[in-house]
Structure formats: C-alpha cells, structure tokens
Design an enzyme around this catalytic site. Structure first.
Site: not given
Length: 542
Positions: A294, A328
């Site tokens: 990720e 993120c």
C-alpha cells in the site's frame, strides 16, 4: 492433540475513548506521556531470535515537536544482523508453522486484550511522543485499530481455513492453507503504529516467520510493539526486528533464496524499486514471492453543487489536516463548484483559523509537528512554490517554523490551474489544494479528476443529488480503492472498510480483510479416494 473444531470469539470494534477534559483516561495517558518524556533516554535494541542486539552505532530519537529533547537511541545494524534475522526466522519456522491454528489465534487475541488494557497508555504515549500525534488520533491508531487488526484477523483466518471444495461420492477433497515456503519481509512506515504491527502480525498469524524493518522515525513505538508481542507469547524468532539502512537490508533479503514475500507500506517510488529488485532475482527464489504493498495517494474530495457547504468545509478541514496530513488517505485536492465556493471558503478559513498547534501533551492542540526534518523541508518547499506561483493563492497557513520542532501551519491553496503542481504530486503533509469549477461542468470535472493523478487510494463525493452520486461512483470506480459518499476520505475502520488502493497506490490487497490473509498462504489440494479402482478399463471400452 486437539479433537475439536473451534469457534473464535466474535470480533467487535474496540470502542474509541474520548479523552474528554477531566476524564480518568485522559489523566492516565498524559501521566504516561510525561513519564516517558522525563525518563532517562532508553536504548532500543534489535530483536533477533529472542536476543537483544546492540551496536556501537547509536541513532538519536527526538520528538518531532521538541527536536532538542533526546528520548532514546536505537542501534543501527549492518549486513550481519540482517543475515542473523533471516537465520533466526528460518530456525523458528518449522515449530511455528506446525503450531495448531487455534494456538496462533490465542496469541494474537491475547495481544489484543493486553493492548486494550495494560499496554494501552504506553503504546499511545509512545506514539504521541515520537510520532507527534494528538491524543485522539493516537487512540484511533495505536490502540483501537491495532486491537481490531488482531481480533478481526483471527476471525478472517478461520474464514479462510473454512473455505473448502466440494466432494463427490467415493472421495474427500480438502484444501489446506500452508504458510509460504520461506520468510516474509515486513517494511513499515512511520505514520501508523497499527500498520507497523499488522504488517508483521497478519502473515505471522497464518504461520509465517517475519523479518521486520520499521521506519527509523517509528522505532520508539516499535519497541513497545515488540514488548507486546513478547507478552502475548509470540515465540522467539517468529518476528525479528532489525534497524538497518534500507539498501543494506534489501541487498541481503532480496538475494536470499528463502525470501517468500514482501508486506510493505510506504512510498510508491520505493515500492516500485523493490518490485524491480525482486523481479531481477526471481530465479534465486524457491517460489514466486508474494508482493503486497500500500503506497502513495493524491486523495480527492469531489463536490457537487447540491452539497452542503458546511459539511464540505468540515470534510476538508478534518480530512486534510488531521495528523498534519501525514496519512496516505488524507484529502489533498478538492474540486468545488463556484456556486458553493464562497460559503465553503468562509467556513473552511474559520475552522482552520481556530486550530491550535503545539505539543501533543496539550490536548487542545489539533495540529502537532510533522515527523522529521526531511519531511519539513519537502513540505515547506511546496509551500514556497505556491507562494511564488502566479496561478495560485494561499488562503490559510503558508507558514512554517522549525526553531523548536517541525511545525507547519495547515495550508490551503486555491489554484486556477487544475494541473497545478500541488494538485498532482503527493506531498504527505498539511497542504490542501482546491480547484473551483463551473457548476455545469460537473461531469467534465469528474473526467479531469480521474486523469489528474497516478494514484487511486481514497476519494469522496459530496452531494445531495443521488443521480450525481451514482455518476461519480461509476466514473471514478478506478480512481479510489476506498470511496466515500458524503464523508471525508479518511478514517477506514477494520471490519467495516477494508483498506487499500490500486494504480500507483498499491496492490489493493485490503488490510483488515480476509483477502489480505490469503496472500500469506499457499493452498494445497488433497484428494482422497476411498475405494480405488482395480482395473484400468472404463465402461466406454466395452
């Protein structure tokens, strides 16, 4: 020997404590924070096969909000220590992978209860102190999300194991889910303590052994994670923590034939580099390695003219600036119709102007420091660029100060250029860029949004028009792995919104879901025939 099919406790999300003024939990946590802050600087070792390894090369740990205060040191290792960690992991592998699944489950359920109880304050205080998170952000991350990862992953593990094939009369078909043949390398980020622990724990729960390299700026809370694993009963050598230079680790790990998988959260550039390194060494490995990552995001808020201006402004102020935008999933770009802009701007400027900034110890501070000098310089360079640009205007923030800590004021940029630098590039800090569009160009702006960024992690649509919501949901189906309707694009909860994105944002293997655990096993099909034939002749031959 176990002669039972066990049912695990039903996973429920850990309640998030409010830490309201005068509450017992607030007093307890702040006292623990002060205790850690005032204690003698600690010496954090590497953990290899149950041994604490220290070196002559000590790296200083300072709070980002108090850069002249030394709270600890960690020991920087070298190639030898990476090799030792791999050896320790492989030595632990046979016993760990052979341990019945319910015994592994019990360890991580115990870890959850320990973290919910006696470890809660220490894990939270360490995260506040060394990663500069405020009380509430820390509670959500370091305590609740990690507890949820442990509990829900145990439940997901049983779902994986229960998935079995059909069997016709005269035979019994079975699937067993073996751990990978080798070790898993966990490479983890600074910004979420829970992610750091889960990237180790998820593969370990499925019977794998781990070599773990935490981010240098997260080692202080990583130490508490290792203490938690030890207290929960994770055997020596199952999870080995090394603190070494990244290229040194990679040079050893990606050239070892027993390398079986990478569990990664970090930058897109680093992930792509590691993927290439793995590909260059494919012929060395016993199996094709599992690569789960990720990575970055350029997360959006798309606003329709039917949206409520105050709801939009709040989604932006929270989504862009909580934890200084070091998520993120943080809102980094927004597209707002001109008919709503004045009302959105008024509320947003008022909200951001009311933010207090400073140390996490003062719980009234909504904004704390960014993680380190490198991040401070990168983010401030973007602000300088915006200040000098002719097609951009800063409407909140735009200042920064590193005299005491790495403080950057929450900055909102208004641009007339939809391809402006800060609309396209990941900044990973408290900088939000807004483009105002004509109301009749909603659909055109959706297309623009979809093509602007290489990332596809999170995003949201703000609208009270169900046709507009459906249109955005369809047009942006590949623009975000986590898509929100009338909400900020942050705050995924384990068991509710499995997290991950595609395109340049990663492999979308969804942390906090059974599909992630499936990546850490290699299935074997077993067919047993009860009465085998004794003649080769089929009936059609007659």
């Amino acid at each position: 020997m176990s002669n039972a099919i066990f049912t695990v406790p039903v996973a429920k999300n850990e309640p998030v404590k409010a830490y309201a003024s005068g509450s017992q939990e607030r007093e307890s946590l702040i006292n623990k924070y002060k205790e850690l802050y005032n204690q003698e600087a600690i010496d954090i070792p590497m953990y290899i096969g149950g041994k604490e390894i220290r070196t002559e090369n000590k790296m200083t740990i300072c709070p980002p909000h108090d850069k002249n205060k030394t709270i600890g040191f960690f020991n920087y290792g070298e190639k030898l220590h990476v090799e030792q960690a791999i050896e320790a992991a492989l030595n632990a592998k046979d016993a760990w992978s052979a341990l019945p699944w319910e015994q592994r489950a019990a360890i991580f359920l115990k870890a959850a209860d320990l973290l919910a109880g006696p470890f809660r304050d220490k894990m939270n205080a360490a995260t506040m102190l060394a990663q500069s998170k405020n009380v509430y952000q820390t509670e959500i991350d370091a305590a609740c999300e990690l507890i949820d990862f442990f509990r829900f992953n145990v439940q997901y593990m049983t779902q994986v194991y229960k998935e079995q094939p059909e069997s016709l009369p005269g035979m019994w078909n079975r699937l067993e889910y073996r751990p990978l043949e080798g070790f898993v390398f966990a490479l983890t980020p600074f910004n979420f303590t829970s992610i750091a622990a889960n990237l180790c724990a998820a593969p370990a729960m499925m019977g794998n052994v781990i070599v773990w390299k935490p981010a240098d700026s997260q080692v202080y809370s990583a130490q508490v994670i290792m203490e938690l694993f030890k207290a929960a009963g994770v055997p020596d050598g199952v999870i080995n923590m090394i603190t070494v230079d990244g290229p040194v680790a990679g040079d050893v790990i990606f050239k070892n034939k027993h390398f079986a998988g990478l569990h990664f959260t970090g930058s897109t550039g680093v992930f792509r580099h590691l993927w290439k390194e793995i590909a260059n060494n494919l012929e060395l490995y016993r199996s094709y390695p599992r690569i789960v990552g990720e990575t970055g995001g350029k997360d959006f808020v798309m606003v329709h003219p039917s949206a409520d201006a105050k709801e939009v402004a709040t989604a932006l102020s929270r989504g862009a600036f909580e934890f200084q935008g070091q998520k993120c999933s943080a809102a980094s770009r927004a597209y707002i119709p001109i008919s709503l802009w004045n009302d959105v701007k008024s509320t947003l400027v008022e909200q951001v102007g009311s933010f207090k900034m400073g140390t996490p110890e003062e719980t009234g501070n909504f904004i704390n420091a960014v993680i380190d000098e490198k991040a401070f310089k990168k983010i401030s360079s973007y602000i300088d660029f915006c200040n000098a640009a002719s097609d951009a205007e800063i409407i909140t923030g735009g200042t920064y100060d590193d005299s005491k800590g790495y403080f950057i004021s929450p900055t909102t940029v208004l641009t007339t250029n939809p391809m402006f630098k800060t609309m396209c590039e990941e900044i990973f800090g408290p900088v939000l860029t807004i483009f105002v569009y004509e109301d009749d160009k909603f659909e055109e702006t959706l297309d623009l949004l979809n093509e602007t960024s290489e990332y596809a992690l999170t995003g949201s649509i703000m609208s009270n028009d169900r046709y507009a919501i459906q249109l955005a949901t369809k047009k942006l189906e590949h623009a975000a792995g986590n898509f929100y309707i009338n909400d900020k694009p942050t705050g995924a909860v384990v068991g509710q919104q499995p997290f991950g994105g595609a395109r340049g944002s990663g492999t979308n293997d969804k942390a906090g879901a059974a599909m992630n655990l499936l990546r850490w096993v290699s299935a074997r099909t077993i067919k047993e025939t009860f009465v085998p034939p004794t003649d080769y002749r089929y009936p059609f031959l007659g």
